[in-house]
Design a protein around this motif. Structure first.
Motif, PDB file in Angstrom:
ATOM      1  N   UNK A 197       0.362  -0.913   0.105  1.00  0.00           N
ATOM      2  CA  UNK A 197       0.351  -0.029   0.097  1.00  0.00           C
ATOM      3  C   UNK A 197       0.715   1.330  -0.047  1.00  0.00           C
ATOM      4  N   UNK A 198       2.151   0.949   0.958  1.00  0.00           N
ATOM      5  CA  UNK A 198       2.812   2.112   0.461  1.00  0.00           C
ATOM      6  C   UNK A 198       3.772   2.676  -0.673  1.00  0.00           C
ATOM      7  N   UNK A 199       3.863   1.541  -1.357  1.00  0.00           N
ATOM      8  CA  UNK A 199       4.570   1.529  -2.574  1.00  0.00           C
ATOM      9  C   UNK A 199       3.426   1.926  -3.173  1.00  0.00           C
ATOM     10  N   UNK A 200       2.452   1.719  -3.461  1.00  0.00           N
ATOM     11  CA  UNK A 200       1.778   1.805  -4.753  1.00  0.00           C
ATOM     12  C   UNK A 200       0.596   3.778  -4.545  1.00  0.00           C
ATOM     13  N   UNK A 201       1.051   4.095  -2.629  1.00  0.00           N
ATOM     14  CA  UNK A 201       0.249   5.242  -2.990  1.00  0.00           C
ATOM     15  C   UNK A 201       1.312   6.848  -2.620  1.00  0.00           C
ATOM     16  N   UNK A 202       2.704   6.156  -2.152  1.00  0.00           N
ATOM     17  CA  UNK A 202       3.967   6.756  -1.934  1.00  0.00           C
ATOM     18  C   UNK A 202       5.209   6.509  -2.788  1.00  0.00           C
ATOM     19  N   UNK A 203       5.568   5.690  -3.150  1.00  0.00           N
ATOM     20  CA  UNK A 203       5.913   4.839  -4.491  1.00  0.00           C
ATOM     21  C   UNK A 203       7.469   4.501  -3.005  1.00  0.00           C
ATOM     22  N   UNK A 204       9.022   4.612  -3.507  1.00  0.00           N
ATOM     23  CA  UNK A 204      10.196   3.966  -3.207  1.00  0.00           C
ATOM     24  C   UNK A 204      10.701   5.344  -2.322  1.00  0.00           C
ATOM     25  N   UNK A 205      10.542   6.204  -2.959  1.00  0.00           N
ATOM     26  CA  UNK A 205      10.992   7.705  -3.377  1.00  0.00           C
ATOM     27  C   UNK A 205      12.504   8.118  -4.302  1.00  0.00           C
ATOM     28  N   UNK A 206      12.651   9.037  -3.715  1.00  0.00           N
ATOM     29  CA  UNK A 206      13.048   9.481  -5.479  1.00  0.00           C
ATOM     30  C   UNK A 206      14.638   8.602  -5.079  1.00  0.00           C
ATOM     31  N   UNK A 207      14.517   8.493  -7.227  1.00  0.00           N
ATOM     32  CA  UNK A 207      16.031   8.242  -7.109  1.00  0.00           C
ATOM     33  C   UNK A 207      15.954   6.520  -6.704  1.00  0.00           C
ATOM     34  N   UNK A 208      15.129   5.684  -6.347  1.00  0.00           N
ATOM     35  CA  UNK A 208      15.120   4.309  -5.634  1.00  0.00           C
ATOM     36  C   UNK A 208      15.096   3.834  -6.391  1.00  0.00           C
ATOM     37  N   UNK A 209      15.660   2.228  -6.455  1.00  0.00           N
ATOM     38  CA  UNK A 209      15.979   1.084  -7.150  1.00  0.00           C
ATOM     39  C   UNK A 209      14.639   0.124  -6.035  1.00  0.00           C
ATOM     40  N   UNK A 210      13.730  -0.103  -7.080  1.00  0.00           N
ATOM     41  CA  UNK A 210      12.543  -0.445  -6.203  1.00  0.00           C
ATOM     42  C   UNK A 210      12.327  -2.007  -7.232  1.00  0.00           C
ATOM     43  N   UNK A 211      11.937  -2.880  -5.835  1.00  0.00           N
ATOM     44  CA  UNK A 211      11.810  -4.318  -6.153  1.00  0.00           C
ATOM     45  C   UNK A 211      10.585  -5.497  -5.275  1.00  0.00           C
ATOM     46  N   UNK A 212       9.264  -5.060  -6.546  1.00  0.00           N
ATOM     47  CA  UNK A 212       8.422  -5.587  -6.153  1.00  0.00           C
ATOM     48  C   UNK A 212       7.601  -7.097  -6.520  1.00  0.00           C
ATOM     49  N   UNK A 213       6.705  -7.346  -6.186  1.00  0.00           N
ATOM     50  CA  UNK A 213       6.022  -8.426  -6.445  1.00  0.00           C
ATOM     51  C   UNK A 213       5.276  -7.641  -7.951  1.00  0.00           C
ATOM     52  N   UNK A 214       4.811  -8.232  -8.864  1.00  0.00           N
ATOM     53  CA  UNK A 214       4.263  -8.213  -9.604  1.00  0.00           C
ATOM     54  C   UNK A 214       2.997  -8.156  -9.982  1.00  0.00           C
ATOM     55  N   UNK A 215       2.312  -8.067  -8.678  1.00  0.00           N
ATOM     56  CA  UNK A 215       0.847  -8.101  -8.523  1.00  0.00           C
ATOM     57  C   UNK A 215       0.815  -6.858  -7.218  1.00  0.00           C
ATOM     58  N   UNK A 216       1.958  -6.140  -6.783  1.00  0.00           N
ATOM     59  CA  UNK A 216       1.776  -5.461  -6.220  1.00  0.00           C
ATOM     60  C   UNK A 216       0.889  -3.576  -7.263  1.00  0.00           C
ATOM     61  N   UNK A 217       2.285  -3.459  -8.639  1.00  0.00           N
ATOM     62  CA  UNK A 217       1.755  -2.524  -9.261  1.00  0.00           C
ATOM     63  C   UNK A 217       1.213  -2.890 -10.031  1.00  0.00           C
ATOM     64  N   UNK A 218       0.275  -2.361 -11.067  1.00  0.00           N
ATOM     65  CA  UNK A 218      -0.458  -2.196 -11.948  1.00  0.00           C
ATOM     66  C   UNK A 218      -0.650  -1.320 -13.311  1.00  0.00           C
ATOM     67  N   UNK A 219      -0.564  -1.005 -14.007  1.00  0.00           N
ATOM     68  CA  UNK A 219      -0.638  -0.171 -15.168  1.00  0.00           C
ATOM     69  C   UNK A 219      -0.610   0.741 -14.777  1.00  0.00           C
TER      70      UNK A 219
END
Length: 648
Positions: free
Chosen positions: A555-577
């Motif tokens: 939920x935090x990733x979808x709403x706020x993102x990982x932060x500026x300039x960060x590398x993100x490792x996510x489950x494929x179900x976490x982030x939609x198109x």
């Protein structure tokens, strides 16, 4: 060279059986350490390695029953200190324990015989299950080793009464509880065996089976005495007036074993009171666990001192010097005392209702013929043969195998690594049976070779052995193919059920790529890992040297993102198109995080269906096909993820 060392070398040269077994153990060690880092770290391995690394780095360790006993963490931490924090070092203690298992049958050599020891060593060395989990940073291989030590100590003390076997039993018990909670099953089964043999020994003093009782009344007497035999041993001195009137003058060796094994096990059983009194840990009974532990320790000490203080006190001291420093992390974690004697059993009593793995009752019935067929066939046939002949060691080995098989089958959690505790007694049973049978087979074959004019009936046993040898050769070849497949050809591709929810081989490659990317950036670059479906592991291990690694929920990733300039490792179900922050990143790089063998087929099996397939020959054909080719990679289930690199 000293005279003593020279004498020992001469003694070694004069013992071809020992030389052969040492050679087998050396081969086993090579098989267990070669390419030990080739497989991606399993989810559980990464937890073990990360917390052991924290301990090695001076950040401490707190025992958590979820991850089993502290022995693994301390030994792996020591391995990291000596060899560096890497995958080889994390698995090395288990590889060494796996090689030691090959030599352990020497403790029973007098009864297994030279041939039996060698056969058992070979079966252990090349067992698909024992080889695979000797290359895996889990607790089961050392736990099985301690169990074999305990079995051998019980057997040897019953036969020669030397106190060194009581010392070995005490060390094995302490190491078992410090390694894995299967110790509760192992020690319980050992105590039942000791109590059964103690009952028989007491009846002999009473004039039982071999004395004045008829056969029928002897059985009835045994049944009546069995529930109380352990009490007689524990209270041998206080019961002196009563037992002397009954003719019980000498405590049998089984009584000594009951006192030692029982008093060292009892303090770990405090949480058993949760079963009849489920609310015992409520606020009304504050600190009840500490009170119960201390009471059990006090009762055990009184029983031990009344039995034989000069023997019991040093043995108990050895057990507690192993147990308490490990659970308290060198006395730095005071809660480790309660965690050892209460927390372990308390946690795993709750887990029986969870039933992790969701495996069917027939799980081990399916797994053993799939992997341990080389030991299974001679163990079943030879075990029954020696039981019918009244072989006392076979009774002990059969009790070990059958009882642990039943308990594991009915336990709430059934997992592939628990096959270790079935494969070891199977190998010993098969080794014992073949050790007895092969010398006679060799004599039959020599007779057939030397006398071609023998009548057909006389040649039949030799021809049967020729057929058995041909079948054994085929099974050995299939077993080696299975063992090398699961350990070397596809160790992190779960095309078979022994490989359980395994990390994809893509993960360590991507971890190196991410670490290199972070190093190449001109400014500090955070790495954020999505915590969906425990994606944290094994990334927490692989990224341990990467700075600024953090973990966020979906939920935090979808709403706020990982932060500026960060590398993100996510489950494929976490982030939609439609993710609003998608434009801040390059196109995501998909990967397989973990994958698993699909279990729907064997879970749906029914006894009737299995019998029908067995009768038609379809079951044998399916088995041969599976041994030869396993399943296809594209049939595997998978948890998929994405790597998101920021736009620069």
């Amino acid at each position: 060279m000293s005279a003593g060392l020279r004498a020992r070398l001469e003694q070694l040269r004069a013992d071809p059986t020992l030389l052969v077994l040492l050679g087998i153990a050396a081969v086993a060690l090579v098989l267990r350490v070669i390419d030990l880092d080739a497989r991606a770290m399993h989810h559980d391995e990464s937890l073990h390695a990360k917390y052991a690394w924290d301990l090695a780095e001076g950040r401490g360790y707190v025992h958590n029953p979820l991850l089993h006993g502290p022995w693994l963490f301390h030994t792996v931490a020591g391995s990291f200190v000596v060899f560096g924090d890497n995958e080889v070092a994390s698995r090395l203690p288990m590889a060494l324990a796996g090689a030691a298992l090959v030599l352990a049958p020497l403790l029973l050599r007098r009864w297994l015989g030279n041939t039996g020891v060698i056969v058992a060593g070979l079966l252990i060395a090349f067992s698909p299950v024992l080889l695979y989990y000797s290359r895996f940073s889990r607790n089961d291989i050392p736990a099985a080793l301690w169990m074999l030590f305990l079995i051998a100590a019980i057997w040897r003390y019953r036969h020669d009464g030397r106190e060194r076997w009581l010392v070995l039993a005490a060390a094995a018990i302490a190491l078992s509880f410090a390694t894995k909670e299967t110790a509760y099953l192992f020690c319980g089964l050992a105590l039942l065996y000791i109590n059964a043999t103690l009952t028989s020994s007491l009846l002999q003093q009473l004039g039982g089976p071999s004395g004045k009782y008829r056969h029928g009344s002897a059985i009835a007497s045994w049944i009546v005495l069995f529930p109380f035999a352990w009490v007689i041993a524990a209270l041998w001195a206080p019961l002196a007036p009563l037992r002397r009137r009954l003719g019980l003058e000498t405590l049998p060796r089984e009584g000594d074993l009951m006192v030692v094994v029982g008093t060292l096990t009892a303090p770990f059983l405090a949480a058993v009171l949760r079963i009849p009194f489920p609310g015992i840990e409520t606020a009304t009974f504050e600190h009840i666990e500490t009170v119960l532990i201390l009471e059990l320790l006090a009762i055990s000490t009184i029983i031990g001192v009344l039995w034989r203080p000069g023997t019991w006190l040093p043995i108990a001291a050895l057990a507690w010097l192993i147990t308490i420093p490990l659970f308290t992390t060198g006395f730095t974690n005071q809660d480790g005392f309660s965690s050892a004697f209460w927390g372990q059993l308390d946690y795993w009593l709750d887990q029986q209702d969870v039933q992790r793995g969701k495996q069917p009752l027939h799980y081990y019935v399916m797994m053993l013929p799939t992997y341990e067929f080389l030991s299974l066939l001679p163990a079943l046939i030879g075990g029954v043969w020696l039981l019918l002949r009244g072989d006392s060691l076979m009774r002990l080995l059969a009790w070990w195998f059958v009882s642990i098989f039943v308990l594991l089958s009915f336990a709430g959690e059934k997992m592939p690594w628990l096959n270790v505790h079935l494969a070891l007694p199977l190998a010993l049973i098969a080794g014992h049976a073949l050790g007895r049978a092969l010398p006679g087979a060799w004599r039959s074959l020599r007779g057939l070779r030397e006398d071609f004019t023998a009548p057909a009936g006389a040649a039949r046993p030799a021809l049967l052995w020729v057929g058995a040898g041909a079948l054994g050769t085929l099974l050995a070849a299939a077993s080696l193919w299975t063992a090398f497949g699961v350990s070397y050809r596809h160790p992190d591709t779960p095309v078979e059920p022994l490989i359980y929810t395994q990390t994809s081989p893509q993960v360590p490659i991507l971890a190196e790529e991410i670490a290199e990317y972070v190093r190449m950036q001109p400014t500090p670059t955070p790495v954020v890992v999505d915590t969906t479906a425990s994606l944290t592991w094994p990334w927490a291990w692989y990224l341990r040297h990467v700075p600024n690694v953090g973990y966020l929920g979906p939920d935090a990733i979808r709403q706020y993102g990982p932060g500026e300039g960060a590398v993100l490792i996510s489950a494929s179900s976490t982030i939609g198109p439609g993710w609003l922050l998608r434009h801040d990143f390059e196109a995501p790089r998909p990967y397989v995080h973990r994958w698993w063998f699909r279990e729907e087929g064997y879970r749906a099996a029914t006894p009737r269906g299995v019998l029908e397939k067995l009768a038609s020959g379809e079951l044998l054909a399916d088995w041969v096909n599976f041994v030869a080719s396993r399943t296809e990679e594209d049939t595997l289930g998978a948890l998929r993820g994405n790597i998101w690199y920021p736009k620069r």
